[in-house]
Scaffold this motif. Structure first.
Motif, PDB file in Angstrom:
ATOM      1  N   VAL A   1       0.868  -1.178   0.000  1.00  0.00           N
ATOM      2  CA  VAL A   1       0.000   0.000   0.000  1.00  0.00           C
ATOM      3  C   VAL A   1       0.901   1.223   0.000  1.00  0.00           C
TER       4      VAL A   1
ATOM      5  N   PHE B   1      -3.817   6.539   9.335  1.00  0.00           N
ATOM      6  CA  PHE B   1      -5.154   6.834   8.809  1.00  0.00           C
ATOM      7  C   PHE B   1      -5.352   6.235   7.411  1.00  0.00           C
ATOM      8  N   ASN B   2      -4.733   5.110   7.162  1.00  0.00           N
ATOM      9  CA  ASN B   2      -4.796   4.499   5.840  1.00  0.00           C
ATOM     10  C   ASN B   2      -5.474   3.130   5.947  1.00  0.00           C
ATOM     11  N   PRO B   3      -6.786   3.074   5.696  1.00  0.00           N
ATOM     12  CA  PRO B   3      -7.484   1.797   5.832  1.00  0.00           C
ATOM     13  C   PRO B   3      -6.965   0.735   4.866  1.00  0.00           C
ATOM     14  N   GLY B   4      -6.399   1.130   3.754  1.00  0.00           N
ATOM     15  CA  GLY B   4      -5.834   0.167   2.811  1.00  0.00           C
ATOM     16  C   GLY B   4      -4.669  -0.588   3.424  1.00  0.00           C
ATOM     17  N   TRP B   5      -3.859   0.120   4.210  1.00  0.00           N
ATOM     18  CA  TRP B   5      -2.712  -0.521   4.863  1.00  0.00           C
ATOM     19  C   TRP B   5      -3.210  -1.572   5.856  1.00  0.00           C
ATOM     20  N   HIS B   6      -4.190  -1.198   6.650  1.00  0.00           N
ATOM     21  CA  HIS B   6      -4.730  -2.137   7.637  1.00  0.00           C
ATOM     22  C   HIS B   6      -5.390  -3.332   6.951  1.00  0.00           C
ATOM     23  N   SER B   7      -6.058  -3.083   5.864  1.00  0.00           N
ATOM     24  CA  SER B   7      -6.724  -4.151   5.112  1.00  0.00           C
ATOM     25  C   SER B   7      -5.692  -5.125   4.552  1.00  0.00           C
TER      26      SER B   7
ATOM     27  N   ASP C   1       1.956   5.211   0.373  1.00  0.00           N
ATOM     28  CA  ASP C   1       1.783   6.271   1.368  1.00  0.00           C
ATOM     29  C   ASP C   1       1.944   5.744   2.789  1.00  0.00           C
ATOM     30  N   SER C   2       1.627   6.603   3.718  1.00  0.00           N
ATOM     31  CA  SER C   2       1.782   6.309   5.136  1.00  0.00           C
ATOM     32  C   SER C   2       0.719   5.323   5.608  1.00  0.00           C
ATOM     33  N   ARG C   3       1.036   4.614   6.661  1.00  0.00           N
ATOM     34  CA  ARG C   3       0.028   3.718   7.241  1.00  0.00           C
ATOM     35  C   ARG C   3      -0.889   4.472   8.197  1.00  0.00           C
TER      36      ARG C   3
END
Length: 133
Positions: free
Chosen positions: A33, A39-45, A35-37
């Motif tokens: 993913v 506030f990044n729901p894509g990273w958590h997903s 960018d930064s993790r």
């Protein structure tokens, strides 16, 4: 998981499910993913996908190992209870990236609780007919 490791399963189906899950395990390692993790729901997903594949692999490996039907675990190729399995649990752990399964002796059930348990086969003939239809 629903197709190969559902409520009613077979050794052959579990083996195929494990094969497919191991293929997914290889693919999930390539998830990335940008960018930064923060506030990044894509990273958590993406991170959750890795965990889910490990849990699914452990569930399938335990289903393969436990060649009996008990409770919510129906092996259509092993319909009867195995008294030995009633005294054991399977414990899954991670050894690096490898899922390991270990058969461990379960703590003996207190007699008052054991008296409430009815050790009948997990699959009734009526349920078996429905799953085969």
């Amino acid at each position: 998981m629903g197709e190969y490791n559902g409520l009613a399963r077979t050794g052959e189906g579990l083996e195929e499910g494990l094969k497919r899950m191991l293929e997914l395990k290889e693919r999930v390692n390539d998830l990335a993913v940008a960018d930064s993790r923060m506030f990044n729901p894509g990273w958590h997903s993406a991170r959750d996908q890795c965990f889910m594949v490990e849990v699914c692999e452990a569930m399938i490996r335990c289903g393969i190992e436990r060649a009996e039907s008990r409770g919510g675990h129906w092996r259509l190729d092993h319909l009867d209870l195995d008294p030995d399995w009633g005294k054991h649990n399977l414990v899954s752990t991670l050894d690096g990236a490898e899922v390991r399964i270990e058969k461990r002796r379960a703590t003996e059930m207190p007699p008052e609780l054991a008296a409430l348990i009815d050790d009948k086969p997990a699959v009734s003939q009526a349920a078996l007919q429905i799953t085969r239809a």
